[in-house]
Design an enzyme around this catalytic site. Structure first.
Site, PDB file in Angstrom:
ATOM      1  N   ASP A  70      51.490  36.409  39.683  1.00  0.00           N
ATOM      2  CA  ASP A  70      50.340  36.263  40.592  1.00  0.00           C
ATOM      3  C   ASP A  70      50.733  35.389  41.780  1.00  0.00           C
ATOM      4  O   ASP A  70      51.210  34.258  41.609  1.00  0.00           O
ATOM      5  CB  ASP A  70      49.158  35.625  39.849  1.00  0.00           C
ATOM      6  CG  ASP A  70      48.533  36.578  38.840  1.00  0.00           C
ATOM      7  OD1 ASP A  70      48.942  37.761  38.791  1.00  0.00           O
ATOM      8  OD2 ASP A  70      47.617  36.144  38.113  1.00  0.00           O
TER       9      ASP A  70
ATOM     10  N   ALA B 276      49.446  40.601  29.944  1.00  0.00           N
ATOM     11  CA  ALA B 276      50.068  39.321  29.581  1.00  0.00           C
ATOM     12  C   ALA B 276      48.998  38.239  29.413  1.00  0.00           C
ATOM     13  O   ALA B 276      49.059  37.431  28.475  1.00  0.00           O
ATOM     14  CB  ALA B 276      51.072  38.922  30.656  1.00  0.00           C
TER      15      ALA B 276
ATOM     16  N   THR C 252      30.767  41.965  30.253  1.00  0.00           N
ATOM     17  CA  THR C 252      30.888  40.552  30.650  1.00  0.00           C
ATOM     18  C   THR C 252      30.220  40.379  32.013  1.00  0.00           C
ATOM     19  O   THR C 252      30.357  41.227  32.895  1.00  0.00           O
ATOM     20  CB  THR C 252      32.373  40.121  30.716  1.00  0.00           C
ATOM     21  OG1 THR C 252      33.079  41.016  31.583  1.00  0.00           O
ATOM     22  CG2 THR C 252      33.022  40.164  29.349  1.00  0.00           C
TER      23      THR C 252
ATOM     24  N   THR D 260      40.041  33.625  38.107  1.00  0.00           N
ATOM     25  CA  THR D 260      41.063  34.624  37.763  1.00  0.00           C
ATOM     26  C   THR D 260      41.395  34.521  36.266  1.00  0.00           C
ATOM     27  O   THR D 260      41.688  33.437  35.777  1.00  0.00           O
ATOM     28  CB  THR D 260      42.362  34.378  38.579  1.00  0.00           C
ATOM     29  OG1 THR D 260      42.010  34.173  39.927  1.00  0.00           O
ATOM     30  CG2 THR D 260      43.325  35.543  38.443  1.00  0.00           C
TER      31      THR D 260
ATOM     32  N   ASP E 112      40.081  38.281  31.092  1.00  0.00           N
ATOM     33  CA  ASP E 112      41.228  38.439  30.180  1.00  0.00           C
ATOM     34  C   ASP E 112      41.108  37.467  29.002  1.00  0.00           C
ATOM     35  O   ASP E 112      41.447  37.817  27.869  1.00  0.00           O
ATOM     36  CB  ASP E 112      42.541  38.194  30.932  1.00  0.00           C
ATOM     37  CG  ASP E 112      42.751  39.210  32.032  1.00  0.00           C
ATOM     38  OD1 ASP E 112      42.240  40.338  31.891  1.00  0.00           O
ATOM     39  OD2 ASP E 112      43.400  38.883  33.041  1.00  0.00           O
TER      40      ASP E 112
ATOM     41  N   SER F  77      38.165  28.773  30.461  1.00  0.00           N
ATOM     42  CA  SER F  77      39.337  29.225  31.225  1.00  0.00           C
ATOM     43  C   SER F  77      39.161  29.055  32.734  1.00  0.00           C
ATOM     44  O   SER F  77      40.152  28.945  33.452  1.00  0.00           O
ATOM     45  CB  SER F  77      39.638  30.693  30.919  1.00  0.00           C
ATOM     46  OG  SER F  77      38.725  31.530  31.586  1.00  0.00           O
TER      47      SER F  77
ATOM     48  N   GLY G 265      44.807  29.191  38.170  1.00  0.00           N
ATOM     49  CA  GLY G 265      45.733  30.167  37.564  1.00  0.00           C
ATOM     50  C   GLY G 265      45.025  30.910  36.447  1.00  0.00           C
ATOM     51  O   GLY G 265      44.072  30.397  35.837  1.00  0.00           O
TER      52      GLY G 265
END
Ligand code: RIB
Length: 294
Positions: A16, A45, A209, A237, A241, A271, A276
């Protein structure tokens, strides 16, 4: 001791490239941004890291190029305790990248798939043994659509539950989407899929979500709303995930769907408090403490 679920993530691996700006450039305009950073990313990932931090035994199926980004990302994934033995390194191909503009507590992302294009049905066929030994499979749409269609065709035969995180949105036949046990769009993706799916969704297959509003589980036409947590947003971001990786980790432990969604919702909230995609992903202890305190 609690069971360590075997989670296989089939998906993208990206570097990223993020830039923070207070002014979003208009067409043809150049603006000066505030900070530039590189972070490990890619929906596959990221989801693998989220599940591993929450105690799952994670195997990642994906591809990188033979460049510095690829080598760095592979090392990083190994340090996170992820089994990368099946990650394929492609010669003369670049590792996937995501150019991310961070502005106004949100992001805009352009992905250059690079080696992620090599996660083909043939590659999956070579790794079917990994899939068959899993408690749960998790995939997204940053790999070729043929691969998603192939995975859908395996759903009956494999008897391993599969989660499709349909991100970023790509048109898919309803029969392919419905073959997955769980489908986890965000609000934008859910809206786009509505047209294709109409009334096809059964049971409690569909989980949307909704960012800071939380998550909704749709069960036989009824909506179960699970509210979000008020937190200080540093970078959104990878929040989706984190949700998906956590969902797989807890469903793989055979928690109920509702309990798994509640924990995944809390993990996603944590998160976004760090920069990041992966920095803020919590451990099992951290998410359980956060839920007790909030
Ligand atoms: O979901 C966030 C991810 O999307 C980023 O890490 C970026 O790589 C893109 O794949």
């Amino acid at each position: 001791m609690e069971k360590r679920p075997k989670v296989t993530v089939i998906g993208s691996i990206n570097m990223d490239l993020t830039v923070q700006t207070s002014i979003m450039p208009k067409q043809g305009e150049t603006v000066l941004g505030d900070h530039f950073n590189t972070y490990p990313g890619g929906k596959g990932a990221n989801q693998a890291v989220a599940a591993a931090r929450l105690g799952a035994d994670v195997c990642l199926l994906g591809a990188i190029g033979d460049d510095d980004f690829g080598a760095n990302l592979l090392n990083h994934l190994r340090e996170e305790g992820i089994n990368t033995a099946s990650v394929s390194m492609q010669e003369n191909v670049s590792t996937g990248t995501a150019t991310i503009i961070l502005s106004n507590q949100d992001n805009r992302i352009i992905v250059a798939p690079g080696a992620n294009r090599m996660v083909t049905p043939d590659y999956i066929k070579e790794h079917l043994h990994v899939i068959k030994e899993s408690d749960i499979i998790l995939t997204q749409l940053e790999i070729p659509i043929d691969t998603i269609t192939y995975l859908a065709s395996l759903s009956e035969e494999l008897k391993v539950p599969m989660i499709l995180n349909p991100a970023p949105y790509q048109p898919l036949p309803a029969s392919v989407v419905e073959a997955f046990r769980y489908i986890t769009p965000n609000e934008t993706e859910a809206e786009l899929f509505k047209k294709e799916l109409q009334e096809g969704i059964k049971g409690d297959q569909w989980i949307t979500t909704k960012g800071k509003e939380g998550v909704s589980i749709y069960k036989k036409g009824e909506e179960l709303k699970i509210p979000g947590y008020p937190v200080n947003v540093e970078d959104t971001t990878g929040a989706g995930d984190t949700f998906n990786g956590a969902l797989a980790a807890y469903l793989g432990r055979e928690y109920t769907l509702e309990d798994s969604v509640r924990i995944a919702n809390a993990a996603a909230a944590l998160s976004v408090t760090q920069k990041g995609a992966q920095s803020g992903m919590p451990t099992q202890e951290a998410v359980e403490r956060f839920m007790k305190e909030n």
